[in-house]
Design a protein around this motif. Structure first.
Motif, PDB file in Angstrom:
ATOM      1  N   LYS A 696       1.107  -0.724  -0.119  1.00  0.00           N
ATOM      2  CA  LYS A 696      -0.195  -0.146   0.063  1.00  0.00           C
ATOM      3  C   LYS A 696       0.742   1.056   0.158  1.00  0.00           C
ATOM      4  O   LYS A 696       2.101   1.588   0.612  1.00  0.00           O
ATOM      5  CB  LYS A 696      -0.857  -0.239   1.143  1.00  0.00           C
ATOM      6  CG  LYS A 696      -1.860   1.131   1.281  1.00  0.00           C
ATOM      7  CD  LYS A 696      -2.940   0.878   2.493  1.00  0.00           C
ATOM      8  CE  LYS A 696      -3.915   2.142   2.384  1.00  0.00           C
ATOM      9  NZ  LYS A 696      -4.389   2.015   4.095  1.00  0.00           N
ATOM     10  N   SER A 717       0.932  -3.643 -13.455  1.00  0.00           N
ATOM     11  CA  SER A 717      -0.680  -4.214 -13.431  1.00  0.00           C
ATOM     12  C   SER A 717      -1.083  -4.670 -12.002  1.00  0.00           C
ATOM     13  O   SER A 717      -2.344  -4.188 -11.809  1.00  0.00           O
ATOM     14  CB  SER A 717      -0.723  -5.350 -14.082  1.00  0.00           C
ATOM     15  OG  SER A 717       0.152  -6.584 -13.794  1.00  0.00           O
ATOM     16  N   THR A 720      -3.910  -0.566  -8.029  1.00  0.00           N
ATOM     17  CA  THR A 720      -5.086  -0.425  -8.436  1.00  0.00           C
ATOM     18  C   THR A 720      -5.069   0.922  -7.343  1.00  0.00           C
ATOM     19  O   THR A 720      -4.808   1.131  -6.327  1.00  0.00           O
ATOM     20  CB  THR A 720      -5.619  -1.668  -7.540  1.00  0.00           C
ATOM     21  OG1 THR A 720      -5.884  -2.993  -8.730  1.00  0.00           O
ATOM     22  CG2 THR A 720      -7.834  -0.841  -7.939  1.00  0.00           C
ATOM     23  N   TYR A 722      -7.039   4.493  -5.462  1.00  0.00           N
ATOM     24  CA  TYR A 722      -8.376   4.705  -5.165  1.00  0.00           C
ATOM     25  C   TYR A 722      -7.997   5.665  -4.613  1.00  0.00           C
ATOM     26  O   TYR A 722      -7.385   6.595  -4.399  1.00  0.00           O
ATOM     27  CB  TYR A 722      -8.860   4.310  -3.986  1.00  0.00           C
ATOM     28  CG  TYR A 722      -8.898   2.368  -4.697  1.00  0.00           C
ATOM     29  CD1 TYR A 722     -11.052   1.753  -4.401  1.00  0.00           C
ATOM     30  CD2 TYR A 722      -7.593   1.355  -4.417  1.00  0.00           C
ATOM     31  CE1 TYR A 722     -10.547   0.715  -4.769  1.00  0.00           C
ATOM     32  CE2 TYR A 722      -8.121   0.185  -4.407  1.00  0.00           C
ATOM     33  CZ  TYR A 722      -9.617  -0.305  -4.921  1.00  0.00           C
ATOM     34  OH  TYR A 722     -10.036  -1.533  -5.397  1.00  0.00           O
ATOM     35  N   GLU A 727     -12.283   3.764  -6.658  1.00  0.00           N
ATOM     36  CA  GLU A 727     -11.345   3.148  -7.731  1.00  0.00           C
ATOM     37  C   GLU A 727     -10.775   4.255  -8.848  1.00  0.00           C
ATOM     38  O   GLU A 727     -12.130   3.894  -9.057  1.00  0.00           O
ATOM     39  CB  GLU A 727     -11.741   1.986  -8.598  1.00  0.00           C
ATOM     40  CG  GLU A 727     -10.385   1.274  -8.986  1.00  0.00           C
ATOM     41  CD  GLU A 727     -10.958  -0.376  -9.049  1.00  0.00           C
ATOM     42  OE1 GLU A 727      -9.849  -1.168 -10.380  1.00  0.00           O
ATOM     43  OE2 GLU A 727     -11.691  -0.900  -8.675  1.00  0.00           O
ATOM     44  N   THR A 728      -9.183   4.698  -9.697  1.00  0.00           N
ATOM     45  CA  THR A 728      -9.757   5.453 -10.789  1.00  0.00           C
ATOM     46  C   THR A 728      -8.364   4.890 -11.494  1.00  0.00           C
ATOM     47  O   THR A 728      -7.230   3.489 -10.610  1.00  0.00           O
ATOM     48  CB  THR A 728      -8.972   6.779  -9.674  1.00  0.00           C
ATOM     49  OG1 THR A 728      -9.901   6.906  -8.908  1.00  0.00           O
ATOM     50  CG2 THR A 728      -8.503   7.688 -10.435  1.00  0.00           C
ATOM     51  N   ALA A 729      -8.215   5.087 -12.784  1.00  0.00           N
ATOM     52  CA  ALA A 729      -7.810   4.007 -13.596  1.00  0.00           C
ATOM     53  C   ALA A 729      -6.029   4.927 -13.780  1.00  0.00           C
ATOM     54  O   ALA A 729      -6.096   6.295 -12.548  1.00  0.00           O
ATOM     55  CB  ALA A 729      -8.141   4.719 -15.246  1.00  0.00           C
ATOM     56  N   LEU A 751      -2.666   3.670  -3.947  1.00  0.00           N
ATOM     57  CA  LEU A 751      -2.583   2.528  -4.677  1.00  0.00           C
ATOM     58  C   LEU A 751      -2.214   1.624  -3.440  1.00  0.00           C
ATOM     59  O   LEU A 751      -1.382   1.027  -2.549  1.00  0.00           O
ATOM     60  CB  LEU A 751      -0.782   2.893  -4.854  1.00  0.00           C
ATOM     61  CG  LEU A 751      -0.919   3.884  -5.747  1.00  0.00           C
ATOM     62  CD1 LEU A 751       0.443   4.224  -6.301  1.00  0.00           C
ATOM     63  CD2 LEU A 751      -2.095   4.183  -6.665  1.00  0.00           C
ATOM     64  N   TYR A 753      -1.558  -2.718  -3.324  1.00  0.00           N
ATOM     65  CA  TYR A 753      -0.751  -3.870  -4.670  1.00  0.00           C
ATOM     66  C   TYR A 753      -0.660  -4.562  -4.273  1.00  0.00           C
ATOM     67  O   TYR A 753      -0.803  -5.554  -3.183  1.00  0.00           O
ATOM     68  CB  TYR A 753       1.435  -2.910  -4.565  1.00  0.00           C
ATOM     69  CG  TYR A 753       2.028  -4.071  -5.392  1.00  0.00           C
ATOM     70  CD1 TYR A 753       2.763  -3.652  -6.557  1.00  0.00           C
ATOM     71  CD2 TYR A 753       3.078  -5.112  -4.763  1.00  0.00           C
ATOM     72  CE1 TYR A 753       2.578  -4.495  -7.802  1.00  0.00           C
ATOM     73  CE2 TYR A 753       4.174  -5.962  -5.697  1.00  0.00           C
ATOM     74  CZ  TYR A 753       4.054  -5.377  -7.387  1.00  0.00           C
ATOM     75  OH  TYR A 753       4.967  -6.413  -8.054  1.00  0.00           O
ATOM     76  N   LYS A 754      -0.492  -5.793  -5.327  1.00  0.00           N
ATOM     77  CA  LYS A 754      -0.920  -7.035  -5.688  1.00  0.00           C
ATOM     78  C   LYS A 754      -0.156  -7.823  -6.339  1.00  0.00           C
ATOM     79  O   LYS A 754      -0.098  -7.863  -7.507  1.00  0.00           O
ATOM     80  CB  LYS A 754      -2.379  -7.391  -5.220  1.00  0.00           C
ATOM     81  CG  LYS A 754      -3.772  -7.042  -4.600  1.00  0.00           C
ATOM     82  CD  LYS A 754      -4.964  -7.739  -5.136  1.00  0.00           C
ATOM     83  CE  LYS A 754      -6.145  -7.179  -3.431  1.00  0.00           C
ATOM     84  NZ  LYS A 754      -7.563  -7.663  -4.387  1.00  0.00           N
TER      85      LYS A 754
END
Length: 786
Positions: A696, A717, A720, A722, A727-729, A751, A753-754
């Motif tokens: 994070k 990728s 993700t 937020y 959620e935002t691109a 952000l 992270y996974k």
């Protein structure tokens, strides 16, 4: 079979031999082993970095590895999957440089033990098997692997892997091969690809092509290998799959063998270097002597066995009638080594010339030598010894003639590092005289006695050549250099350490490329080849070559400010590069003091994390600018791919900047005057606080403006975004970094992270364990017979 030696004895003998070789260097530096090159600049810092990450429970995203990369995948090639590395976890980080040489001794001892057990399949006397094991454990490839510390575990485990394959094929011992497949894949995925290719050839040659097995037996054998190999690969997927996904975006992987001639090496010296590798012990990495090529400096090229070189293999070919599998494997490996396409099969199709699979044929060569010694035939050994001696004379003459004042040695016969070459030839001649005594003078009427003497001579030559190689590497670092390295490794750099909630990066000169890794501080200076592929993309976009290390040209001020480089550290004790100080190349930097031998220069114009840009430029417009303008424009606009601009154009306050418009603006004012004002304005929009974790990244704003929040974090990728929980691109900008559209009043950008492929890898590993369990259960119950 004689039982005077056993596995424990062989292991202890090999460990003692390695300890004796290391001891002078350990005494000199009081237990702290300093070598040269990658060992000092990569291996030790990586051990410290990952050791501390594991102990703190951080396995994933790390903002201190280059511009930001995953620990899980960036270090899996080097050490994360190595059992040897995990042995260090209970110890404090200060102990690591003292532990690492003993881990290397352990690798050598295990390699010798594995070589002994593998050789014992083909010999009648344990002394012969011990000789084969020691020749493998102290072979030329293990010598060059000293500088690449993480190669050693692969060499250590490989004989056990082949033994498991033989047991599965011959004795139907189920399970071990699958588990060792998983171990080999986890230990090092790059080497595992070569091992898999070798193993396929090995099984086909030794078992499928053998006429003593009928068709049913052959199909049954292949089925056993297929099931156990698949289950082993699936078990390893928790680390293997994410690593392969990560490395797929790496520039070094994209350069394949198909980018060069597939059947002929471009430099004749590559073929001559192969011959030399059979006769003389290897050059130290980046210290090539004769037949050195540009692409071969880090190839790990060696097919050398102490004392015997290729003599024992030649004798085996003459002593043994017909074509057994050892002969066939030897000739197949030789053929594949001679053509680029064949060689590349073992190195994942890489376009760079690597010989980092030669430890596998070296094991077979050691076994062939042990068999030839045990079944000694004077005539065969005489021919092999004479051929060996003849080639030594050739290399001696080359050295003498090219040293003559009447000869201008250039091209093929140019000798670099002549002192190293002379030591290698001297060592070769010494081994030859010992071998000549063993072959022509030593009486062979009592096998026990002559095998003892052969083994003793082998031990002596293994230690002598191994120590010499260590010495040639160690002397590349001066006494002062070693002292400074030890002093600065665990230094306190409190003057430049970021405080909680703030973020900036540090740049070091070329003598301290990975120094900030050991300090756990963000840095743009990084010598690590398996970082995020987006870092490669970013540097390629910026026109900077980034192969194995990140280094910013001194003239690139714009990119330094963009990447939040606040401090430049000049190592006053080691560095010989003062270009930026003498020539004023880093405008905007002021001397800020000195700490632990480093002069500290502070950049007044670095961007804070999370600054909001209101301008963007299309890639096609960016490419219209000159190199200098391209560096400058990075502080005025985020550069986007032409087809991606629609993703953020709805965001308020976003304006397109054109190349001609920017050029006109720059003509009106001096860049040095403008950059300070531009950075000040951008920093007023930056996040007030930045907090980082391995899954994070949090950016906190109090007075956010609309625009594109620029995050100097490599695109992945796995992230993700937020914005205030929505959620935002994420937009890929400047070739490989990230930006996120935010609106006025935004309070928090997160952000998450996974690790890409991690969940799928865990699922595959669970499936692999289930397959393995079913496989073992059904065979123990006799439900399946293969």
């Amino acid at each position: 079979m004689k039982k005077e030696l056993n596995g424990r004895n062989v292991f202890l003998i090999a460990f003692a031999m390695a300890l004796i070789c290391f001891l002078p260097f350990l005494i000199r530096d009081r237990g702290f082993f300093i070598y040269f090159g990658d060992y000092d600049s990569q291996q030790i810092p990586f051990y410290i970095k990952v050791h501390e990450a594991v102990r703190s429970g951080k396995f994933f995203w790390d903002m201190k590895t280059d511009l930001g990369s995953s620990i899980y995948t960036s270090y899996s090639f080097y050490l994360l999957g190595s059992p040897f590395f995990w042995l260090t976890i209970p110890f404090p980080k200060q102990a690591l440089p003292y532990l690492m040489p003993f881990l290397q001794m352990l690798k050598i001892a295990l390699a010798s033990l594995g070589g002994y057990y593998y050789s014992r399949q083909f010999t009648k006397d344990d002394r012969s098997a011990c000789l084969g094991g020691l020749l493998y454990g102290f072979c030329g490839f293990m010598m060059v692997s000293l500088v690449f510390n993480h190669f050693g575990e692969v060499v250590a485990f490989f004989p056990f892997y082949l033994l498991a394959a033989d047991d599965l094929a011959q004795k139907k011992k189920y399970g071990v091969f699958a588990l060792l497949t998983a171990l080999m894949a986890v230990t090092n995925y790059f080497f595992f690809i070569g091992e898999a290719v070798f193993l396929v050839i090995y099984v086909l040659v030794r078992y499928v092509a053998d006429k003593q097995y009928d068709t049913k037996d052959k199909l049954s054998c292949l089925a056993r290998f297929a099931v156990e190999g698949l289950s082993g690969i699936l078990i390893s997927a928790f680390l293997l799959l994410p690593s392969l996904i990560a490395v797929a975006g790496n520039k070094r992987v994209s350069e394949t063998i198909f980018d060069r001639n597939l059947f002929v090496y471009g430099d004749i010296r590559t073929y001559l270097a192969l011959i030399k590798s059979l006769v003389l012990q290897p050059d130290v990495i980046n210290g090539e002597t004769l037949f050195g090529t540009t692409e071969g400096t880090v190839a790990s090229l060696s097919l050398y066995l102490p004392l015997f070189a290729f003599c024992g293999v030649a004798a085996y070919f003459m002593q043994k009638k017909g074509w057994d599998f050892l002969k066939k494997m030897c000739m197949i490996c030789l053929f594949l080594a001679l053509i680029p396409l064949g060689n590349s099969l073992f190195v994942a199709g890489n376009g760079t010339y690597y010989a980092r699979w030669f430890f596998m044929p070296l094991l077979l060569m050691a076994v062939m030598t042990a068999i030839a010694v045990e079944e000694f035939e004077r005539k065969a050994f005489t021919k092999g010894t004479l051929l060996y001696g003849g080639l030594l004379v050739v290399f001696l003459l080359i050295g003498m003639i090219t040293k003559s004042a009447f000869v201008n040695a250039e091209g093929v016969f140019l000798i670099k590092n002549r002192s190293d070459y002379e030591m290698e030839v001297a060592a070769g001649i010494s081994c030859f005289f010992i071998l000549a005594y063993l072959v022509w003078i030593l009486k062979k009427d009592k096998k026990k006695q002559y095998l003892n003497i052969f083994l003793g001579a082998g031990i002596l030559c293994c230690m002598g050549t191994f120590y010499l190689h260590m010495y040639m590497g160690a002397i590349q670092v001066s006494d002062e250099g070693r002292s400074v390295y030890k002093e600065q490794l665990f230094m306190d750099m409190s003057m430049v350490r970021p405080q909680a909630g703030e973020f900036y990066r540090i740049e070091t000169d070329h003598t301290s490329t990975n120094e900030m890794l050991t300090q756990d501080m963000p840095s743009v200076s990084c010598f690590l080849s398996t970082v995020s592929g987006s870092i490669m993309d970013f540097y390629g976009f910026a026109g900077i070559d980034r192969s194995v290390a990140s280094e910013l040209p001194y003239g690139r001020l714009g990119i330094r400010n963009l990447l939040s480089v606040r401090y430049f550290l000049q190592n006053e004790k080691n560095s010989d590069d003062y270009a930026f100080v003498d020539q004023g190349l880093l405008a905007g930097y002021q001397e800020a003091g000195e700490e632990n031998g480093y002069s500290i220069y502070e950049n007044e114009n670095y961007l804070h994390m999370g600054t909001v840009f209101n301008n963007y430029m299309k890639r096609s417009e960016y490419e219209k600018l000159s190199d200098e303008e391209q560096d400058q424009v990075l502080l005025f606009a985020l550069v986007m791919e032409d087809d991606k601009t629609a993703e953020f154009q709805k965001t308020k306050g976003i304006t397109e900047l054109f190349a001609e418009e920017f050029q006109q603006q720059m003509q009106k004012v001096a860049f040095d005057d403008t950059v300070k004002q531009q950075c000040m304005e951008l920093n007023q929009t930056a996040a007030d606080r930045f907090e980082e974790g391995d899954t994070k990244l949090t950016f906190t704003y109090t007075k956010a403006k609309s625009g594109l929040a620029f995050l100097s974090v490599p695109y992945s990728s796995g992230f993700t975004a937020y914005v205030d929980g929505k959620e935002t691109a994420i937009i890929k900008t400047d070739g490989g970094l990230m930006a996120v559209p935010i609106e006025e009043g935004t309070q928090e950008l997160i952000l998450i992270y996974k690790e890409p492929g991690f969940t799928a890898g865990i699922i595959c590993s669970i499936l692999g364990i289930c397959l393995f369990a079913v496989w073992i259960f059904t065979h123990k119950r006799g439900m399946i017979k293969l």
